[in-house]
Design an enzyme around this catalytic site. Structure first.
Site, PDB file in Angstrom:
ATOM      1  N   HIS A 344      56.047  56.636  33.962  1.00 46.53           N
ATOM      2  CA  HIS A 344      55.721  55.285  33.492  1.00 46.53           C
ATOM      3  C   HIS A 344      54.282  55.284  32.979  1.00 46.53           C
ATOM      4  CE1 HIS A 344      55.480  50.926  33.342  1.00 46.53           C
ATOM      5  NE2 HIS A 344      54.438  50.933  34.157  1.00 46.53           N
ATOM      6  N   GLU A 374      56.711  57.756  28.467  1.00 43.38           N
ATOM      7  CA  GLU A 374      56.662  56.404  27.908  1.00 43.38           C
ATOM      8  C   GLU A 374      55.512  56.265  26.925  1.00 43.38           C
ATOM      9  OE1 GLU A 374      57.176  51.867  29.488  1.00 43.38           O
ATOM     10  OE2 GLU A 374      55.755  53.125  30.581  1.00 43.38           O
ATOM     11  N   HIS A 389      47.804  50.358  26.950  1.00 38.68           N
ATOM     12  CA  HIS A 389      48.363  49.294  27.791  1.00 38.68           C
ATOM     13  C   HIS A 389      47.869  47.970  27.230  1.00 38.68           C
ATOM     14  CE1 HIS A 389      50.583  47.905  31.127  1.00 38.68           C
ATOM     15  NE2 HIS A 389      49.578  47.563  31.895  1.00 38.68           N
ATOM     16  N   LYS A 469      64.432  56.445  23.015  1.00 40.72           N
ATOM     17  CA  LYS A 469      64.911  55.241  23.699  1.00 40.72           C
ATOM     18  C   LYS A 469      64.087  54.065  23.202  1.00 40.72           C
ATOM     19  CE  LYS A 469      64.428  52.886  28.096  1.00 40.72           C
ATOM     20  NZ  LYS A 469      63.389  52.003  27.528  1.00 40.72           N
ATOM     21  N   ASP A 680      41.922  59.811  64.016  1.00 37.80           N
ATOM     22  CA  ASP A 680      40.513  59.422  63.984  1.00 37.80           C
ATOM     23  C   ASP A 680      40.313  58.264  64.954  1.00 37.80           C
ATOM     24  OD1 ASP A 680      37.931  58.321  63.229  1.00 37.80           O
ATOM     25  OD2 ASP A 680      38.096  59.521  61.406  1.00 37.80           O
TER      26      ASP A 680
END
Length: 727
Positions: A344, A374, A389, A469, A680
């Site tokens: 993605h 993508e 983006h 696609k 821890d």
């Protein structure tokens, strides 16, 4: 006379451009570094990289180096641990790097780690690399960056040795024995090179080995092996000391149970392999080869306890079935019959708001086995479509450059098809331009579209092919190139299998939990893609297990974020040779399976036996390790979590010997993981390493599980010992 280790000599030396080979690097220590903290100290670490000798501007590469996991063209890089509150750190960091042909420099940069703000630059050193040079310790003064007024001081102490691939092959032919690990530790421990080890030198090597002992305990073991009462250990005594230190009681008990004494007979070992390890088809010759290999690699003349222990921890005894590390599944079925390794927002390095976009990311993820990438496509200046983006501050790259990268790199790792998932936000004119770029750079790899077909072609038929696609409502020049056309979720309608529906994680999770059988029915008849929610601005990921359990073919993840979802993806697609495709189980392909059913359940009895050479998180800390075992899969599998007890101050050979019964709803769907954690007292427990396997790829018996770090890389020499039994 005290026993001395063999002397390693390097006799080759010539200068000139490097041919392909290996670079051995040891960043030993720092001397009188600059203080960056208010208390007059620093928390220094070193980032190192190969850079071209002709390059002078490495600012961009420096910024890339500071982003863990970033891909850097034609470089190899890494980093040391952080050593806290010191100006004279001792890293003892060793690494081996692949070096391509050319003129190279080694760039090392020192930074002060800052938990709150950005890390502070402390100086850099650059070394010119020579062909087949001698191994030597060098002290290099740190300098400021070109054109900067950095406040720096001090030196780096490093050892560097380069061997060409040709020479390494020649020497391998004349020296078939593996490197002696005792000798390697001896050379590291004997820092003053006086041929013996004092108690203080032994304590220092214990820190390196991730073991903490009280002064009384150490003195008792030391005096036990100091045969001549000299107060120092020679090489022979050091070997005995390590044997006592590395003793694995469960392995010793198993060896004794099998009848092992001074050595273990071939007949006893064969019986162990064929009966307890369930390897009934092994021939006598194969068993003899396993014994000979273990003896050679453990430097033993007999198949004794040491050789047997080496075999148990070796890749030859891995829990993961080696037959599944190749392409073994049927490739003649239609494309929608397979899970596909999917990415993605492939272009992004970092977060979804202001992260950097890089063409190199497409090459990186395909090298990791990804087969669906993508591209978020938007209108760019000058009529050229861009990828980024949208509506964020992320940087932009050209659509054409991505097409070029895919054309060059699509099948360098796997021959099986690559899908370009186009998220199209461009206008008609730039859609036409996208079609032109696809035809220019990828037409020779793209088959005719599937619009006249009811069923998509087989995986085998689509070898070395690139598929597009996209939504079909685009410019006609682009529409004619589309193989997988996006469509709405309309479960009542019958559509061709090349129609594909995309689901956000939230909506599919609801459907998968409410009616998983309906989800399976849909993905059996149609292709589906699952992607992360839009509010994951930090590029985190959802658990991919529910998507796989419901038959989703493309479960897309943010590859730039290393965490359990990406580790599960790596584990899932390791099966079938990491070719990028795994055949869905027959019940998912039939469409009649309910992932919430226990009709096919099995019980896996898993004993967490012990660990060996667990990696340290920081140079000054010793692990307090425990193991978390988890089952990942459908609704039935999720929630099964088992935890061993904590063992204090032992990362070298911790022994847990705890058994858990795991309910596996469907072995072909379920994944089993084991994570090493470090407890821890004052903050959240630290993640150390992980191992995992598809349940159907597990081999029974006492098995070695090679550990992976947070960066997904194998941690050489570190492993868990598990016992797996199907009930």
């Amino acid at each position: 006379m005290a026993a001395q280790p063999p002397v390693t000599q390097y006799t080759h030396y010539k200068t000139g451009p490097l041919t392909e080979g290996l670079l051995s690097l040891d960043i030993v220590s720092g001397i009188n570094l600059v203080a960056k903290d208010s208390g007059g100290t620093s928390d220094p670490y070193v980032i190192y990289s190969l850079v071209r000798a002709s390059e002078t501007d490495v600012a961009e590469k420096r910024s890339l180096l500071k982003k863990a996991g970033s891909a850097i063209t034609e470089t190899t890089y890494g980093r040391t641990q952080v050593i806290k509150k010191t100006l004279n750190p001792e890293w003892g960091h060793e690494a081996t790097m692949d070096v391509p042909t050319g003129e190279w420099h080694l760039l090392m940069q020192v930074y002060d780690y800052d938990r709150v703000g950005g890390d502070d630059f402390m100086g850099e050193a650059r070394m010119e690399l020579f062909q087949d040079g001698k191994s030597s310790e060098q002290v290099i003064a740190l300098k400021a960056r070109d054109g900067r007024k950095d406040r720096v001081s001090g030196d780096l102490v490093v050892r560097v040795f380069f061997v060409s691939k040709e020479l390494a092959s020649e020497e391998a032919e004349t020296n078939t024995q593996a490197v002696d690990p005792v000798l390697e530790l001896w050379e590291k421990a004997d820092r003053n090179k006086d041929g013996s080890l004092s108690l203080s030198e032994i304590r220092k090597i214990l820190e390196h080995l991730n073991v903490e002992m009280s002064s009384k305990e150490l003195a008792e073991v030391f005096s036990q092996v100091d045969e001549d009462n000299s107060g120092e250990l020679d090489f022979k005594e050091f070997g005995i000391f390590l044997e006592l230190l590395c003793e694995q009681p469960l392995v010793t008990a198993l060896y004794t149970k099998l009848g092992g004494g001074d050595e273990l007979s071939e007949a006893s070992f064969a019986s162990f392999l064929r009966e307890e390890q369930k390897e009934a088809t092994l021939s006598d010759a194969e068993i003899q080869e396993l014994m000979q290999t273990a003896m050679a690699n453990s430097h033993q003349k007999k198949f004794n306890l040491q050789a047997f222990a080496h075999f148990l921890g070796s890749p030859a005894n891995a829990a993961f079935n080696p037959a599944h590390a190749t392409v073994f599944q049927d490739t003649s079925l239609p494309l929608n019959a397979y899970w596909m390794n999917s990415s993605h927002n492939t272009y992004l390095v970092g977060d979804q708001l202001k992260g950097r976009s890089e063409v190199e990311q497409y090459k990186r993820v395909m090298d990791l086995g990804c087969r669906c990438v993508e591209l978020d496509c938007w209108d760019g200046k000058g009529g050229e479509p861009i990828v980024f983006h949208g509506h964020t501050l992320t940087s932009k790259i050209y659509f054409e450059d991505v097409c070029k990268a895919i054309a060059e790199h699509a099948f360098s790792y796997s021959p099986f098809p690559v899908v370009l998932s186009l998220e199209n936000h461009t206008g008609r004119s730039q859609q036409k331009r996208m079609a032109e770029h696809l035809k220019t750079h990828l037409s020779h790899l793209m088959p005719p579209n599937f619009q006249d077909l009811k069923t998509v072609p087989s995986l085998e038929e689509l070898k070395n092919k690139v598929l597009i696609k996209c939504s079909a409502s685009v410019h006609p020049d682009l529409a004619v190139l589309i193989h997988l056309a996006s469509t709405k979720y309309e479960p009542e309608k019958e559509k061709p299998s090349w129609k594909i529906t995309s689901f956000a994680e939230g909506s599919f999770k609801k459907m998968g939990k409410k009616s998983p059988a309906d989800a399976v029915s849909y993905t059996n008849r149609h292709m589906a893609r699952l992607y992360p929610a839009g509010n994951r601005v930090n590029s985190s990921n959802y658990d991919p297990s529910i998507g796989w359990a419901c038959g989703v073919q493309l479960v897309a993840l943010n590859f730039q974020t290393n965490a359990m979802p990406i580790y599960l993806n790596q584990i899932r697609f390791r099966t079938n040779g990491n070719c990028g495709y795994v055949l869905k189980p027959e019940n998912l392909r039939s469409g009649a399976y309910d992932p919430s059913s226990l009709a096919e359940k099995k019980t896996l009895r898993l004993t967490v036996m012990s660990g060996f050479k667990l990696p340290k998180l920081e140079a000054t800390d010793t692990l307090d390790p425990y193991v978390v075992v988890r089952v990942h899969g459908g609704p039935v599998d999720d929630g099964q979590v088992f935890k061993t007890k904590r063992l204090d101050n032992n990362g070298l050979n911790p022994v847990w010997d705890e058994t858990f019964d795991l309910t596996i709803a469907n072995p072909e769907i379920s994944i089993v993981t084991a994570c090493i954690m470090d407890q821890d007292k004052y903050s959240k427990d630290d993640f150390v390493a992980y191992w995992g396997s598809a349940a159907s790829s597990l081999r029974e018996g006492v098995r070695s599980c090679r550990l992976h770090g947070a960066d997904q890389k194998v941690m050489e020499g570190s492993h868990l010992l598990l016992k797996c039994t199907w009930l």
